[in-house]
Scaffold this active site. Structure first.
Site, short mmCIF file in Angstrom:
data_model
loop_
_atom_site.label_atom_id
_atom_site.label_comp_id
_atom_site.label_asym_id
_atom_site.label_seq_id
_atom_site.Cartn_x
_atom_site.Cartn_y
_atom_site.Cartn_z
CB THR A 123 -0.95 0.10 1.28
OG1 THR A 123 -1.51 1.33 1.46
CG2 THR A 123 -0.14 -0.19 2.55
CE1 TYR A 147 -4.02 -1.57 6.09
CE2 TYR A 147 -2.76 0.28 5.14
CZ TYR A 147 -3.69 -0.88 4.89
OH TYR A 147 -3.86 -1.22 3.65
#
Ligand code: NDP
Ligand code: GDP
Length: 324
Positions: A123, A147
Site C-alpha cells: 500500500t 496499519y
C-alpha cells in the site's frame, strides 16, 4: 486450467479480482472466515462459480489444509485489517493479521507449495510521510500508522522470501482505489453514501490529498504482475492527487449543487447555495498522525506491464455517484 487462491475474496478487491480470474478461465478458490450473519453480498452474482474454503490467515493449520486440498498456481493475499483509522484502536490485531498473517501464508507456500506465485497487497500508506513527490518503487518508506507499519513488515517479508528462498513473491504498492464496493467507513464511500441519503456529512481532515483510482482497473494489474516470468514490485497509481474537500465538492456537483465552505479548521462548515448545512467537522475523525500527500508515479507498470489507468478522479466520483 490454472487455480488461484484469493484471501480476502469477499472484500472490495477480492470480489473484483475473483471475477477477473474467472473471465481468464481460472478455478478460483476463496478463503473466508465464518460469520454469524450473511456477508457474501459482493460475490453474490458469481459465488456458485467459485470454491469457498473456511479459514483465517491467522490460523496456519487452516491455510495448510487448503493448500493440501488444491494445487495453486497463484496466490493473491488481499486479506487484511484494511482500515487505517481502526489501526490505532487495534494496533496489535492489525499487526497480527496484516504482518504475521502474511508471514504465516508465506511459510505455508515455502513449505507446501513453493511453485505458487504470490501477490502481496502492499500500500501507498507505507510511504506515509512522503519522502519525495511523486512516490515511486524507489521512494524510501515512512509509515505513519500501525496499519502502514504492519503492511511494511509484510512487504519486506515478501521481498525477503523472494531473496532467501527464490520464490516468486511480489508486491503491488497500490495507491487508494475505490468503487461502489468500497467499505462504508472509507472517506470516498462515506461522502457518496451521505450525499445520496441526504444526510449531514461529518468528516475529519479535509486537506489530506489522495491519489484515488478505480478498484476494477487495479485488480487487473495484480493478475498481470503474476504473469511475468520473474517477480517485481510495482507502484500502481493514477498520478493525480486531490484533497478530501475537492472530492466533496465534485460529488455534490452531481446533484447540481454548489457547495460553499465557511470557517476554517474544526469550525469549517459546508452549505448549499440556499444555506442548508451539509458538512461539518467531527474532531473524532482526525487521526493521531496523518498522511498528508500521496501521489504515485506508475511509469514502471506502464513500461513493463503495459498498464495505465483510464479512470481518474472525475470519472471515479461520477461512477460512484451514479451507482444505484
Ligand atoms: P477490504 O477491507 O474490503 O477486504 C479485506 C478482506 O480481508 C475482507 O474480505 C476480510 O474478511 C478479509 N480478512 C480480514 N482479516 C482476515 C483474516 N484474519 N483472515 C482471513 N481474511 C481476513 O479491503 P480491500 O479489498 O479494499 O483491500 C484489499 C487489500 O489491499 C487489503 O490487504 C488492503 O489492505 C490492501 N490495500 C487496499 C487499498 C485500497 O485502497 N482499497 C490500497 C492499498 C492496499 P471479512 O469480510 O470476514 O472481514
Ligand atoms: P486511507 O488513505 O487508507 O486512510 O483512506 P481513508 O478513506 O480512510 O482516508 C483518506 C483520508 O481522508 C485520510 O487523510 C483521512 O484522515 C481523511 N478523512 C477525513 N475525514 C474522514 C472520515 O470521516 N473518514 C475517513 N475514513 N477518512 C477521513
Amino acid at each position: 486450467m490454472k487455480t488461484a487462491l484469493v484471501t480476502g475474496i469477499i472484500g472490495q478487491d477480492g470480489s473484483y479480482l475473483a471475477e477477473h480470474l474467472l473471465s481468464k478461465g481460472y478455478q478460483v478458490v476463496g478463503l473466508i472466515r465464518r460469520s454469524s450473519s450473511p456477508n457474501l453480498e459482493r460475490i453474490s452474482d458469481f459465488k456458485d462459480k467459485i470454491s469457498l474454503e473456511h479459514g483465517d490467515i491467522l490460523d496456519q493449520p487452516s491455510l495448510q489444509r487448503v493448500f493440501e486440498k488444491y494445487e495453486f498456481n497463484e496466490v493473491y493475499n488481499l486479506a487484511a485489517q484494511s482500515f487505517v483509522g481502526l489501526s490505532w484502536e487495534q494496533p496489535i490485531y492489525t499487526t497480527e493479521v496484516n504482518a504475521v498473517g502474511t508471514l504465516k501464508l508465506l511459510e505455508v507456500i515455502r513449505t507446501v507449495s513453493p511453485k505458487s506465485k504470490f501477490y502481496q497487497a502492499s500500500t501507498s500508506e507505507m510511504f506515509g510521510l512522503a519522502q519525495e513527490v511523486p512516490q515511486t518503487e524507489k521512494t524510501p518508506f515512512y509509515p505513519r500508522s500501525p496499519y502502514g507499519v504492519s503492511k511494511l513488515y509484510a512487504h519486506w517479508m515478501t521481498v525477503n522470501y523472494r531473496e532467501s528462498y527464490n520464490l516468486f513473491t511480489c508486491s503491488g504498492i497500490l495507491f487508494n482505489h475505490e468503487s461502489p464496493r468500497r467499505g462504508n467507513e472509507f472517506v470516498t464511500k462515506k461522502i457518496v453514501n451521505s450525499i445520496k441519503r441526504n444526510e449531514l456529512l461529518r468528516l475529519g481532515n479535509l486537506y489530506s490529498k489522495r491519489d484515488w483510482g478505480y478498484a476494477l482497473e487495479y485488480v487487473e494489474v495484480m493478475y498481470k504482475m503474476l504473469q511475468l516470468s520473474s517477480p517485481e514490485d510495482f507502484v500502481i497509481a493514477t498520478g493525480e492527487t486531490h484533497t478530501i474537500k475537492e472530492f466533496v465538492a465534485e460529488a455534490f456537483s452531481y446533484l447540481n449543487e454548489e457547495i460553499h465552505f465557511e470557517g476554517s479548521g474544526l469550525d469549517e462548515k459546508g452549505y448549499t447555495k440556499s444555506g442548508k448545512l451539509i458538512l461539518e467537522i467531527d474532531p473524532k475523525m482526525y487521526r493521531p498522525a496523518e498522511v498528508n500527500l500521496l501521489v504515485g508515479d506508475a511509469s514502471k507498470a506502464k513500461k513493463i506491464l503495459g498498464w495505465e489507468p483510464k479512470v481518474k478522479f472525475t470519472q471515479l466520483v461520477e461512477l460512484m455517484m451514479k451507482d444505484k
